[in-house]
Scaffold this motif. Structure first.
Motif, short mmCIF file in Angstrom:
data_model
loop_
_atom_site.label_atom_id
_atom_site.label_comp_id
_atom_site.label_asym_id
_atom_site.label_seq_id
_atom_site.Cartn_x
_atom_site.Cartn_y
_atom_site.Cartn_z
N LEU A 400 -55.60 27.46 -26.84
CA LEU A 400 -54.36 27.14 -26.14
C LEU A 400 -53.81 28.44 -25.54
CD1 LEU A 400 -52.56 24.86 -28.78
CD2 LEU A 400 -54.09 24.17 -26.92
N PHE A 401 -53.61 28.44 -24.23
CA PHE A 401 -53.10 29.63 -23.55
C PHE A 401 -51.59 29.50 -23.41
CE2 PHE A 401 -57.54 29.28 -22.54
CZ PHE A 401 -57.99 30.58 -22.67
N GLU A 413 -48.36 23.77 -34.87
CA GLU A 413 -49.81 23.71 -34.70
C GLU A 413 -50.38 22.54 -35.49
OE1 GLU A 413 -51.60 27.54 -35.50
OE2 GLU A 413 -49.96 28.58 -34.49
N ARG A 414 -49.82 22.29 -36.66
CA ARG A 414 -50.25 21.14 -37.46
C ARG A 414 -49.91 19.83 -36.73
NH1 ARG A 414 -51.78 20.38 -42.88
NH2 ARG A 414 -52.66 18.29 -42.93
N TYR A 415 -48.75 19.80 -36.09
CA TYR A 415 -48.37 18.63 -35.29
C TYR A 415 -49.38 18.39 -34.16
CZ TYR A 415 -46.13 16.27 -31.35
OH TYR A 415 -45.88 15.45 -30.28
N LEU A 416 -49.77 19.46 -33.46
CA LEU A 416 -50.74 19.31 -32.37
C LEU A 416 -52.09 18.83 -32.90
CD1 LEU A 416 -50.00 22.48 -30.18
CD2 LEU A 416 -49.35 20.10 -29.71
N LEU A 433 -57.41 25.61 -33.96
CA LEU A 433 -56.62 25.90 -32.78
C LEU A 433 -56.50 27.42 -32.65
CD1 LEU A 433 -53.66 23.34 -33.00
CD2 LEU A 433 -55.75 23.16 -31.64
N LEU A 434 -56.87 27.95 -31.49
CA LEU A 434 -56.78 29.38 -31.22
C LEU A 434 -55.73 29.59 -30.14
CD1 LEU A 434 -60.60 30.18 -30.97
CD2 LEU A 434 -59.16 30.33 -33.00
N LEU A 435 -54.65 30.29 -30.46
CA LEU A 435 -53.62 30.57 -29.47
C LEU A 435 -53.89 31.91 -28.80
CD1 LEU A 435 -52.28 28.22 -31.01
CD2 LEU A 435 -50.09 29.34 -30.60
#
Length: 444
Positions: A400-401, A413-416, A433-435
């Motif tokens: 995610l950018f 992030e858990r919600y996504l 998930l990698l931000l």
């Protein structure tokens, strides 16, 4: 592709932990002059020439000793030797060759594994010291290299020699199209019974292939659900009076099997309940990004009342809260009850771990998710997600950018992650998930 395994072995106090720390780059093992400080194997992943490998630091091998702890250290080292692709045999230049070194050498010769002898505590490695040649008398067909683990001398040459013995990266192509399944769990949970049930009642093609450990075998199976390689990690036979290290024996097998698996079946004995070791093994599978199925075995031995299954399921979900994506299957390996459901869960978990989402579809979901629950903010500044894309499988990994990763929060992030699962499934596999920070001007 599983990582090669390198075991560092030798008698106590020759510098194994110092070498382990030098190779890894951090002080993981306790380094002390007292022999036998490292009583348990320590594991870590290192990289050399762009190839990842697993290191095992062992307790010193003390031959023919009645001390229970020393027997345990020796037994653990034996397991490490059996599991390894390459063995680094450490000896002490200043102490010279000892009777204990000779006994260790004999053990290694019997193993048939590639061996590199590291002669530690050499002050200078440019010209091999004359004392080093004494170790050729051990009769091992192995390269002998001088090193100083404490001063990081000769480490590169040692790693180059280890690298030569790594299995070919394409050596596992023969398993292409087959799902590798590791049966993991504490001793006596029923792994061997389940292996026999899965390979016996459903098989059309079965061949036993010698595995890396004395009790672990790979069983090839083809049935109506597909093609599989089943890795049984049966607990090691008890050694003498050492009962407290049985758990440690099973852990080394579990680690090796997990690394090579596509799907991990975490077996729990219903008559015993969930133990600390169960959660530890499951955590290793989760941290390695493996698809997982939780299996409650011996369910036929439990006295049933209304709600018994629901109560057990809730207990499992609570103890394994970090992997609530894993389906829970209740079976009896002895009677074969619900084993077909297990096959189905394995296939689905593997498919989930290999699933790919197009960037367009994923971003449509992201837009909808952010519209329903706005991104977190800090001091009036909102996290802004510009776009996302899937960058890997096994496990499915999404980048995610964003404008500032510091504005993100674990709960969001858990919600996504939950939204990804709600929209696309992914049952049985972890999601990463990698931000990534992305300056707005770079998006134009």
């Amino acid at each position: 592709m599983s990582k090669p395994t390198v075991a560092i072995v030798g008698r106590p106090n020759v510098g194994k932990s110092s070498l382990f720390n030098a190779l890894y780059g951090e002080r993981i093992s306790i380094v002390h002059d007292t022999p036998g400080v490292t009583r348990d194997r320590i594991y870590a992943t290192a990289v050399w020439r762009e190839r990842e490998f697993v290191m095992i630091d062992t307790g010193g091998i003390e031959p023919s000793n009645d001390d229970v702890i020393l027997q345990g250290m020796r037994a653990q080292a034996e397991v490490a030797i059996e599991t390894a692709d390459v063995i680094v045999f450490m000896v002490d230049l200043k102490a010279g060759m000892t009777a204990a070194d000779k006994e260790v050498a004999y053990m290694l010769k019997v193993s048939g594994k590639p061996i590199v002898i590291a002669v530690n505590k050499a002050d200078y490695i440019g010209e091999p010291p004359a004392e080093m040649y004494e170790f050729y008398n051990m009769g091992l067909d192995a390269e002998i290299l001088p090193i100083s683990a404490a001063h990081r001398l000769g480490i590169g040459d040692l790693l180059d020699k280890i690298f030569e013995y790594f299995p070919d990266e394409n050596s596992e192509d023969e398993d292409e199209g087959k799902i590798r399944v590791a049966l993991i769990g504490r001793p006596n949970a029923g792994k061997s019974s389940l292996t026999n049930r899965m390979s016996g009642s459903n098989r059309t093609i079965v061949s036993d292939i010698a595995g890396t450990t004395r009790d672990a075998i790979d069983v090839e199976i083809e049935n109506k659900f597909g093609k599989f390689v089943l890795v049984d990690t049966a607990g090691m036979r008890k050694k003498s009076r050492i009962e407290d290290v049985v758990e440690k024996y099973s852990m080394v097998r579990a680690l090796s099997a997990i690394d090579k698996a596509d799907v991990c079946v975490i077996l729990i004995d219903a008559t015993v309940g969930i133990t600390e070791q169960d959660t530890r093994v499951a955590g290793i599978a989760h941290d390695n990004g493996k698809a997982c199925v939780i299996v409650i075995n011996k369910w036929d031995l439990i006295d049933k009342e209304t709600g018994t299954l629901e109560v057990m399921t809730k207990m499992v979900k609570e103890r394994f809260s970090y992997m609530d994506y894993a389906p829970v299957i209740f079976i009896s390996a002895k009677t074969g009850q619900r084993v077909d459901k297990l096959w189905d869960a394995i296939v689905k978990a593997n498919a989930s771990s290999e699933k790919r989402l197009s960037t367009g579809v994923f971003n449509d979901m992201l837009t909808e998710a952010v519209a329903m629950v706005p991104t977190p903010q800090d001091k009036g500044k909102h996290l802004k997600i510009y776009y996302g894309t899937q960058v890997a499988i096994k496990p499915p990994t999404f980048a995610l950018f964003v404008n500032d990763t510091k504005l993100s929060h674990f709960s969001y992030e858990r919600y996504l992650e939950n939204q990804i699962r709600r929209n696309f499934g992914f049952e049985g596999t972890p999601i990463k998930l990698l931000l990534r920070n992305k300056k707005s001007e770079e998006l134009n």
